[in-house]
Design a protein around this motif. Sequence first.
Motif, PDB file in Angstrom:
ATOM      1  N   ALA A 334       0.832  -1.201   0.000  1.00 36.39           N
ATOM      2  CA  ALA A 334       0.000   0.000   0.000  1.00 36.39           C
ATOM      3  C   ALA A 334       0.867   1.251   0.000  1.00 36.39           C
ATOM      4  N   VAL A 335       1.972   1.211   0.744  1.00 41.19           N
ATOM      5  CA  VAL A 335       2.871   2.365   0.786  1.00 41.19           C
ATOM      6  C   VAL A 335       3.514   2.586  -0.576  1.00 41.19           C
ATOM      7  N   ALA A 336       3.925   1.492  -1.234  1.00 42.02           N
ATOM      8  CA  ALA A 336       4.564   1.590  -2.548  1.00 42.02           C
ATOM      9  C   ALA A 336       3.593   2.142  -3.583  1.00 42.02           C
ATOM     10  N   GLN A 337       2.375   1.683  -3.563  1.00 37.55           N
ATOM     11  CA  GLN A 337       1.381   2.155  -4.517  1.00 37.55           C
ATOM     12  C   GLN A 337       1.082   3.628  -4.313  1.00 37.55           C
ATOM     13  N   ALA A 338       1.000   4.040  -3.054  1.00 41.38           N
ATOM     14  CA  ALA A 338       0.741   5.450  -2.781  1.00 41.38           C
ATOM     15  C   ALA A 338       1.891   6.323  -3.263  1.00 41.38           C
ATOM     16  N   GLY A 339       3.131   5.813  -3.164  1.00 42.89           N
ATOM     17  CA  GLY A 339       4.281   6.592  -3.599  1.00 42.89           C
ATOM     18  C   GLY A 339       4.366   6.715  -5.104  1.00 42.89           C
ATOM     19  N   GLU A 340       3.880   5.723  -5.818  1.00 41.94           N
ATOM     20  CA  GLU A 340       3.954   5.731  -7.275  1.00 41.94           C
ATOM     21  C   GLU A 340       2.795   6.476  -7.902  1.00 41.94           C
ATOM     22  N   SER A 341       1.699   6.692  -7.156  1.00 39.04           N
ATOM     23  CA  SER A 341       0.497   7.291  -7.731  1.00 39.04           C
ATOM     24  C   SER A 341       0.606   8.802  -7.722  1.00 39.04           C
ATOM     25  N   SER A 342       0.061   9.405  -8.790  1.00 35.12           N
ATOM     26  CA  SER A 342      -0.010  10.868  -8.859  1.00 35.12           C
ATOM     27  C   SER A 342      -1.383  11.379  -8.439  1.00 35.12           C
ATOM     28  N   ASP A 343      -2.282  10.457  -8.168  1.00 38.98           N
ATOM     29  CA  ASP A 343      -3.639  10.815  -7.746  1.00 38.98           C
ATOM     30  C   ASP A 343      -3.621  11.251  -6.285  1.00 38.98           C
ATOM     31  N   GLU A 344      -4.155  12.465  -6.024  1.00 40.85           N
ATOM     32  CA  GLU A 344      -4.155  12.976  -4.656  1.00 40.85           C
ATOM     33  C   GLU A 344      -4.964  12.085  -3.713  1.00 40.85           C
ATOM     34  N   ASP A 345      -6.045  11.470  -4.277  1.00 43.91           N
ATOM     35  CA  ASP A 345      -6.897  10.619  -3.439  1.00 43.91           C
ATOM     36  C   ASP A 345      -6.179   9.361  -3.007  1.00 43.91           C
ATOM     37  N   ALA A 346      -5.126   8.989  -3.697  1.00 46.74           N
ATOM     38  CA  ALA A 346      -4.380   7.777  -3.361  1.00 46.74           C
ATOM     39  C   ALA A 346      -3.151   8.078  -2.518  1.00 46.74           C
ATOM     40  N   ALA A 347      -3.072   9.306  -1.995  1.00 50.68           N
ATOM     41  CA  ALA A 347      -1.916   9.682  -1.175  1.00 50.68           C
ATOM     42  C   ALA A 347      -1.879   8.856   0.104  1.00 50.68           C
ATOM     43  N   SER A 348      -0.702   8.835   0.718  1.00 47.43           N
ATOM     44  CA  SER A 348      -0.534   8.046   1.945  1.00 47.43           C
ATOM     45  C   SER A 348      -1.488   8.535   3.025  1.00 47.43           C
ATOM     46  N   PRO A 349      -2.084   7.613   3.813  1.00 45.79           N
ATOM     47  CA  PRO A 349      -2.993   8.011   4.891  1.00 45.79           C
ATOM     48  C   PRO A 349      -2.236   8.749   5.988  1.00 45.79           C
ATOM     49  N   ASN A 350      -2.958   9.580   6.735  1.00 39.88           N
ATOM     50  CA  ASN A 350      -2.320  10.282   7.841  1.00 39.88           C
ATOM     51  C   ASN A 350      -2.107   9.317   9.011  1.00 39.88           C
ATOM     52  N   SER A 351      -1.516   9.823  10.091  1.00 38.63           N
ATOM     53  CA  SER A 351      -1.127   8.946  11.193  1.00 38.63           C
ATOM     54  C   SER A 351      -2.336   8.309  11.874  1.00 38.63           C
ATOM     55  N   ASN A 352      -3.461   9.052  12.000  1.00 40.98           N
ATOM     56  CA  ASN A 352      -4.652   8.466  12.613  1.00 40.98           C
ATOM     57  C   ASN A 352      -5.214   7.337  11.759  1.00 40.98           C
ATOM     58  N   GLU A 353      -5.230   7.531  10.452  1.00 40.52           N
ATOM     59  CA  GLU A 353      -5.724   6.488   9.549  1.00 40.52           C
ATOM     60  C   GLU A 353      -4.795   5.275   9.570  1.00 40.52           C
ATOM     61  N   GLN A 354      -3.494   5.549   9.642  1.00 42.95           N
ATOM     62  CA  GLN A 354      -2.542   4.446   9.752  1.00 42.95           C
ATOM     63  C   GLN A 354      -2.745   3.675  11.057  1.00 42.95           C
ATOM     64  N   TRP A 355      -2.986   4.430  12.136  1.00 45.72           N
ATOM     65  CA  TRP A 355      -3.218   3.802  13.443  1.00 45.72           C
ATOM     66  C   TRP A 355      -4.439   2.869  13.392  1.00 45.72           C
ATOM     67  N   LEU A 356      -5.545   3.359  12.803  1.00 43.32           N
ATOM     68  CA  LEU A 356      -6.753   2.543  12.722  1.00 43.32           C
ATOM     69  C   LEU A 356      -6.529   1.300  11.876  1.00 43.32           C
ATOM     70  N   ALA A 357      -5.763   1.449  10.792  1.00 41.52           N
ATOM     71  CA  ALA A 357      -5.488   0.289   9.945  1.00 41.52           C
ATOM     72  C   ALA A 357      -4.658  -0.744  10.698  1.00 41.52           C
ATOM     73  N   LEU A 358      -3.709  -0.276  11.483  1.00 37.15           N
ATOM     74  CA  LEU A 358      -2.884  -1.188  12.273  1.00 37.15           C
ATOM     75  C   LEU A 358      -3.702  -1.859  13.378  1.00 37.15           C
ATOM     76  N   VAL A 359      -4.605  -1.060  14.021  1.00 39.98           N
ATOM     77  CA  VAL A 359      -5.462  -1.634  15.062  1.00 39.98           C
ATOM     78  C   VAL A 359      -6.309  -2.761  14.499  1.00 39.98           C
ATOM     79  N   ASN A 360      -6.901  -2.524  13.337  1.00 41.61           N
ATOM     80  CA  ASN A 360      -7.761  -3.545  12.736  1.00 41.61           C
ATOM     81  C   ASN A 360      -6.981  -4.778  12.298  1.00 41.61           C
TER      82      ASN A 360
END
Length: 414
Positions: A334-360
């Motif tokens: 997911a990190v690699a795809q976000a880095g390669e994408s030029s789409d703003e909507d596909a940008a890396s999630p912020n820390s809270n979103e990352q936290w929730l993804a890790l919790v789940n």
Amino acid sequence: QKNGQININGMLREPAAEEETSDTPEDTESAWRVELATLALHNGRLDFADSSLPLPFKTLVDGIEAELRDVDTAAEKPLTADLRGTVDGYAPVLIQGRGQPFSAAPDGELRLNFRGVDIATMSPYSGTYAGYTIESGTLSLDLSYGLNGQSIDGDNRIVISQMALGEPVESDLAIDVPLKLGIALLTDSEGVIDLSVPVSGSVDDPEFSLGKVIGRAITNIIVKAVSAPFKLLAGLVGSDVDLEYVSFAPGNSALDDAARETLGPLAKALEQRPQLQLRINGGADPVDDARRLREQQLGQRLSSAGLSAESLARRDEAFALAVAALYEQTFPEAVAQAGESSDEDAASPNSNEQWLALVNREALSPSVLKDLATARAAATKRELVTVLGVDAARIAISYDDELKQASVQMSLDT
């Protein structure tokens, strides 16, 4: 008798039909009038036996001293009655009354008082209507009734001391309630059950029976007690708190102030009802508790990797860096795809979103919810025993997998 009739019914002759319809001159004359200044009975004796029960019953009232005064079938003058005696030679009986039984609209008052009747002798009745014999105990009654025309109103003060139930009895007439629990709920710290049972009805109702009315009233008291036992306990100590449940914060087994506000009145109520045993059933919420436990587990992983407790609590820059590093390890694609994408909507999630993804993504041990529920029950018992002084032998804890909420639920037994 076995058919429920009293033997005196067979001794009284009903008028024959031809006697009732006779048109002799005497029928048109005034009814006889009976006047007695005093009707007295000295050293009387009443033997009573009941063969209609599965277990035959016998008792004796003797030493009867009774007086009826001012008996006049044609006057409105009140008649007074006074009867004294003893049941089985030791339990005093007092019956006093005043009224106008011969009036067109009869009225009157009657008081019956019994003291210290041995209720072990009442086993035939308790077995028939309650489903248990009685091993021991005493009964005192203070019964007051008023008759106004056809309406009767009364109050029955019933005091039972040191009652112990005996063996169960098979009876189709026995009430279908957990009787032992009901008795334990009604028995105070002195071993006394003290009930006030009001009754009312109309004596011209063919279905009216004073014994049945009193029986139903007592049954209703027992049913109400066992149907809402914690409401009864709260009433004993003047509390309006629901004593059946104690709630906890998600993922936590520590008692808060609200929990202690529940346990304090519960302990006082248990002190007043020493025959009761308490079971504490621990529960856990599979959604809220599980999410909080995953958060705790993830926090421990970050702490083990060097994140301070302060940063974890404040969610500061160090927290964001630690979460981002773990997110990159956990979701490299997911990190690699976000880095390669030029789409703003596909940008890396912020820390809270990352936290929730890790919790789940956190995996919980199959026993973790059970362990939390058991810890909650243990914390509740510890508070009741070590802080509030309830005997530890009266409390048992268990895990209830049907209790899917962040709380413990109390139940009662004897």
